[in-house]
Design an enzyme around this catalytic site. Structure first.
Site, PDB file in Angstrom:
ATOM      1  N   ASP A 113      35.516  59.087  45.064  1.00 45.53           N
ATOM      2  CA  ASP A 113      36.584  59.499  44.347  1.00 45.53           C
ATOM      3  C   ASP A 113      37.483  60.178  45.402  1.00 45.53           C
ATOM      4  O   ASP A 113      36.944  61.033  46.251  1.00 45.53           O
ATOM      5  CB  ASP A 113      36.118  60.509  43.272  1.00 45.53           C
ATOM      6  CG  ASP A 113      37.193  60.841  42.351  1.00 45.53           C
ATOM      7  OD1 ASP A 113      38.304  60.152  42.338  1.00 45.53           O
ATOM      8  OD2 ASP A 113      37.293  61.841  41.696  1.00 45.53           O
ATOM      9  N   HIS A 120      48.564  67.768  42.447  1.00 41.88           N
ATOM     10  CA  HIS A 120      47.127  68.236  42.054  1.00 41.88           C
ATOM     11  C   HIS A 120      46.370  69.153  43.087  1.00 41.88           C
ATOM     12  O   HIS A 120      45.764  69.963  42.757  1.00 41.88           O
ATOM     13  CB  HIS A 120      46.185  66.947  41.822  1.00 41.88           C
ATOM     14  CG  HIS A 120      44.877  67.185  41.404  1.00 41.88           C
ATOM     15  ND1 HIS A 120      44.555  67.778  40.407  1.00 41.88           N
ATOM     16  CD2 HIS A 120      43.712  67.110  42.124  1.00 41.88           C
ATOM     17  CE1 HIS A 120      43.179  67.971  40.156  1.00 41.88           C
ATOM     18  NE2 HIS A 120      42.674  67.606  41.346  1.00 41.88           N
ATOM     19  N   GLU A 186      39.944  64.134  34.244  1.00 45.15           N
ATOM     20  CA  GLU A 186      40.826  63.932  35.141  1.00 45.15           C
ATOM     21  C   GLU A 186      41.272  62.556  35.184  1.00 45.15           C
ATOM     22  O   GLU A 186      40.512  61.679  34.961  1.00 45.15           O
ATOM     23  CB  GLU A 186      40.240  64.122  36.600  1.00 45.15           C
ATOM     24  CG  GLU A 186      39.968  65.523  37.130  1.00 45.15           C
ATOM     25  CD  GLU A 186      39.342  65.696  38.512  1.00 45.15           C
ATOM     26  OE1 GLU A 186      39.013  64.834  39.027  1.00 45.15           O
ATOM     27  OE2 GLU A 186      39.668  66.988  38.680  1.00 45.15           O
ATOM     28  N   GLU A 188      42.757  59.124  36.419  1.00 48.99           N
ATOM     29  CA  GLU A 188      43.015  58.703  37.716  1.00 48.99           C
ATOM     30  C   GLU A 188      43.078  56.929  37.661  1.00 48.99           C
ATOM     31  O   GLU A 188      42.614  56.518  36.517  1.00 48.99           O
ATOM     32  CB  GLU A 188      41.914  58.782  38.591  1.00 48.99           C
ATOM     33  CG  GLU A 188      41.253  60.393  38.565  1.00 48.99           C
ATOM     34  CD  GLU A 188      40.301  60.665  39.581  1.00 48.99           C
ATOM     35  OE1 GLU A 188      40.075  60.030  40.662  1.00 48.99           O
ATOM     36  OE2 GLU A 188      39.624  61.911  39.442  1.00 48.99           O
ATOM     37  N   ASP A 218      37.623  61.175  35.001  1.00 49.40           N
ATOM     38  CA  ASP A 218      36.640  61.709  35.988  1.00 49.40           C
ATOM     39  C   ASP A 218      36.342  63.043  35.237  1.00 49.40           C
ATOM     40  O   ASP A 218      36.943  63.996  35.690  1.00 49.40           O
ATOM     41  CB  ASP A 218      37.064  61.771  37.165  1.00 49.40           C
ATOM     42  CG  ASP A 218      36.119  62.446  38.182  1.00 49.40           C
ATOM     43  OD1 ASP A 218      35.132  62.476  37.938  1.00 49.40           O
ATOM     44  OD2 ASP A 218      36.845  63.352  39.147  1.00 49.40           O
ATOM     45  N   ARG A 222      34.444  72.345  34.965  1.00 44.83           N
ATOM     46  CA  ARG A 222      34.910  73.470  35.942  1.00 44.83           C
ATOM     47  C   ARG A 222      34.064  74.516  36.570  1.00 44.83           C
ATOM     48  O   ARG A 222      34.082  74.842  37.764  1.00 44.83           O
ATOM     49  CB  ARG A 222      36.465  73.928  35.471  1.00 44.83           C
ATOM     50  CG  ARG A 222      37.355  72.660  35.220  1.00 44.83           C
ATOM     51  CD  ARG A 222      37.667  71.880  36.667  1.00 44.83           C
ATOM     52  NE  ARG A 222      38.805  70.835  36.165  1.00 44.83           N
ATOM     53  CZ  ARG A 222      38.794  69.761  37.254  1.00 44.83           C
ATOM     54  NH1 ARG A 222      38.283  69.565  38.335  1.00 44.83           N
ATOM     55  NH2 ARG A 222      39.820  68.888  36.785  1.00 44.83           N
ATOM     56  N   GLN A 225      31.444  73.104  38.779  1.00 49.91           N
ATOM     57  CA  GLN A 225      32.017  72.744  39.898  1.00 49.91           C
ATOM     58  C   GLN A 225      32.609  73.841  40.859  1.00 49.91           C
ATOM     59  O   GLN A 225      32.193  74.080  42.105  1.00 49.91           O
ATOM     60  CB  GLN A 225      33.298  72.130  39.517  1.00 49.91           C
ATOM     61  CG  GLN A 225      34.098  71.514  40.777  1.00 49.91           C
ATOM     62  CD  GLN A 225      35.470  70.836  40.449  1.00 49.91           C
ATOM     63  OE1 GLN A 225      35.852  70.936  39.241  1.00 49.91           O
ATOM     64  NE2 GLN A 225      36.187  70.368  41.465  1.00 49.91           N
ATOM     65  N   LYS A 238      30.538  66.971  38.359  1.00 44.22           N
ATOM     66  CA  LYS A 238      31.313  65.723  38.328  1.00 44.22           C
ATOM     67  C   LYS A 238      30.274  64.470  37.791  1.00 44.22           C
ATOM     68  O   LYS A 238      30.610  63.472  37.276  1.00 44.22           O
ATOM     69  CB  LYS A 238      31.751  65.414  39.535  1.00 44.22           C
ATOM     70  CG  LYS A 238      32.628  66.209  40.179  1.00 44.22           C
ATOM     71  CD  LYS A 238      34.341  66.005  39.454  1.00 44.22           C
ATOM     72  CE  LYS A 238      35.278  66.871  40.261  1.00 44.22           C
ATOM     73  NZ  LYS A 238      36.840  66.422  39.664  1.00 44.22           N
ATOM     74  N   THR A 242      31.483  59.582  34.045  1.00 43.60           N
ATOM     75  CA  THR A 242      32.989  58.856  34.547  1.00 43.60           C
ATOM     76  C   THR A 242      33.230  57.695  33.859  1.00 43.60           C
ATOM     77  O   THR A 242      32.406  56.610  33.607  1.00 43.60           O
ATOM     78  CB  THR A 242      33.046  58.544  36.226  1.00 43.60           C
ATOM     79  OG1 THR A 242      32.573  59.632  36.874  1.00 43.60           O
ATOM     80  CG2 THR A 242      34.439  58.232  36.406  1.00 43.60           C
ATOM     81  N   GLU A 343      45.021  72.138  35.141  1.00 44.15           N
ATOM     82  CA  GLU A 343      46.329  72.367  35.560  1.00 44.15           C
ATOM     83  C   GLU A 343      47.014  72.465  34.265  1.00 44.15           C
ATOM     84  O   GLU A 343      48.233  73.203  34.397  1.00 44.15           O
ATOM     85  CB  GLU A 343      46.662  70.779  36.374  1.00 44.15           C
ATOM     86  CG  GLU A 343      46.120  70.857  37.667  1.00 44.15           C
ATOM     87  CD  GLU A 343      46.367  69.540  38.251  1.00 44.15           C
ATOM     88  OE1 GLU A 343      47.211  69.402  39.008  1.00 44.15           O
ATOM     89  OE2 GLU A 343      45.389  68.567  37.951  1.00 44.15           O
TER      90      GLU A 343
HETATM   91 CA    CA Z   1      38.419  63.172  40.456  1.00 42.46          CA
END
Ligand code: CA
Length: 396
Positions: A113, A120, A186, A188, A218, A222, A225, A238, A242, A343
């Site tokens: 990834d 971002h 996320e 992607e 993904d 948080r 993380q 993570k 996925t 975000e």
């Molecule tokens: Ca990611």
């Protein structure tokens, strides 16, 4: 081009697309309009010649491994099949998309990834490291990434048990272990390696090795993380899941949606310098329990998939059939274009209101997130990716 596929050629899954899939019934297929053609049956009937790689195959890996000349030949044969006479034989190989259960389209070899959206990276830096410069010194020199967990890549529609892990908020004295309190997504784009390589893949050889693209969610915890990521990067925050879309959209289908890529400044090192530099005009939408909360645009990504693949093999690491590498969260310039909820809500400071009147900062158990995307061509052709969806469930 006239075809018996309904609806007509302006459908996002018309003959210009022809994405591949795998079904839970154990055969691989190609989508045209609202139908899926059983590729093993088509190959056995001599309608396509993929060197026997569809026959008896539960996933696309054997076909992906064949390489670009076979990919091109099969695409031409499929186009001929869908524009020729609709025989009773072909009719017997067709299945409606609705009602066909889909599986993970390919067995994932390695999963990488990246972190290639400048917006971002800037946003996350402001949230996680408010006192530091927004971009770290290496960010514009190389496509930053990490190796993820291939074994927990799941197909769209798979429930996502809330991960448990170790976390420590800044105002907490000690770390604790339990269900994540800040579960996020996320949005992607993921690229699928077909033809393998025992070594370096040049930046201009991207199309020889990559078959196509999927949508990726993904999922990210948080709180886990934030506590674990220094100094070696993402790990258990993570690796629990996925999700990918069931359709692999061929690069050939994305040719018409090529778009100018951002100009890189400072100039990159020679091994990352493309003869023809381009991005794709692919626009995503994120729905939270059905409410449209964001529209991330892919075209502005700083590092292209060609550069990402060149970088990922630049040390001599092999690329294997089934390798999946994702763009990194796609975020545009405004809050309504961000590809993650951390975000979108600015770490919970600005919750979003859903259509049912409730508000959210991070995911609750029972929440469903659906990411969809389409490629847009200047003459109005739309290439559909479909969607990647998942519901958060309480871990038992
Ligand atoms: Ca990611």
């Amino acid at each position: 081009m006239t075809t018996w596929i309904e609806p007509a050629a302006d459908d996002p899954f018309g003959l210009h697309n022809l994405p591949l899939c795998a079904t839970r019934a154990g055969w691989t297929g190609v989508r045209a309009g609202d139908l899926i053609l059983n590729l093993a049956a088509a190959e056995e009937a001599g309608l396509v010649d993929a060197g026997g790689t569809f026959t008896g195959a539960k996933t696309l890996n054997r076909f992906l491994a064949t390489g670009r000349p076979t990919w091109t030949r099969v695409r031409e044969q499929l186009t001929e099949l869908f524009t020729g006479a609709k025989t009773a034989t072909i009719e017997g190989m067709l299945h409606p998309v609705a009602g066909t259960a889909l599986a993970l389209p390919f067995e994932v070899a390695d999963y990488v990834d990246f972190y290639s959206s400048e917006e971002h990276a800037n946003n996350l830096s402001r949230i996680f490291r408010p006192d530091s410069p927004t971009l770290l010194p290496n960010w514009k020199s190389l496509p930053v990434g990490y190796h993820g967990r291939a074994g927990t890549v799941v197909v769209s529609g798979t429930d996502i048990p809330r991960p448990h892990g170790q976390r420590k908020a800044p105002d907490e004295e000690r770390p604790s272990h339990g269900p994540s309190r800040r579960l996020d997504v996320e949005a992607e784009l993921g690229f699928v390696v077909g033809a393998s390589s025992e070594g370096v893949i040049g930046v201009d050889d991207f199309r020889e090795h990559v078959f196509g693209a999927v949508l990726v969610n993904d999922w990210s915890a948080r709180d886990i993380q934030a506590w674990e990521y220094v100094p070696l990067g993402p790990f258990l925050g993570k690796s629990f899941a996925t999700s990918v879309s069931p359709w692999v959209v061929p690069l050939d289908a994305l040719e018409p949606v090529k778009a100018a890529a951002v100009v890189q400044d400072p100039p990159v090192l020679p091994y990352l310098r493309e003869a023809e530099r381009y991005s794709y005009d692919i626009r995503c939408e994120i729905r939270w329990n059905g409410t449209l909360v964001s529209r991330p645009p892919y075209a502005g990504i700083y590092w292209t998939p060609a550069q990402q693949l060149a970088h990922l093999t630049a040390n001599g690491a092999w690329a294997r059939t089934g390798d999946l590498y994702a763009s990194g969260t796609i975020s545009g310039a405004t809050p309504e274009q961000t590809g993650s909820f951390i975000e979108r809500t600015w770490n919970g400071a600005h919750p979003v209101r859903l259509d049912d009147g409730t508000t959210r900062s991070f995911l609750l158990d029972g929440d469903t997130v659906t990411i969809s995307a389409s490629g847009w061509c200047s003459d109005g052709v739309v290439v559909g990716f479909g969607e990647v969806t998942g519901t958060v469930v309480t871990r038992v």
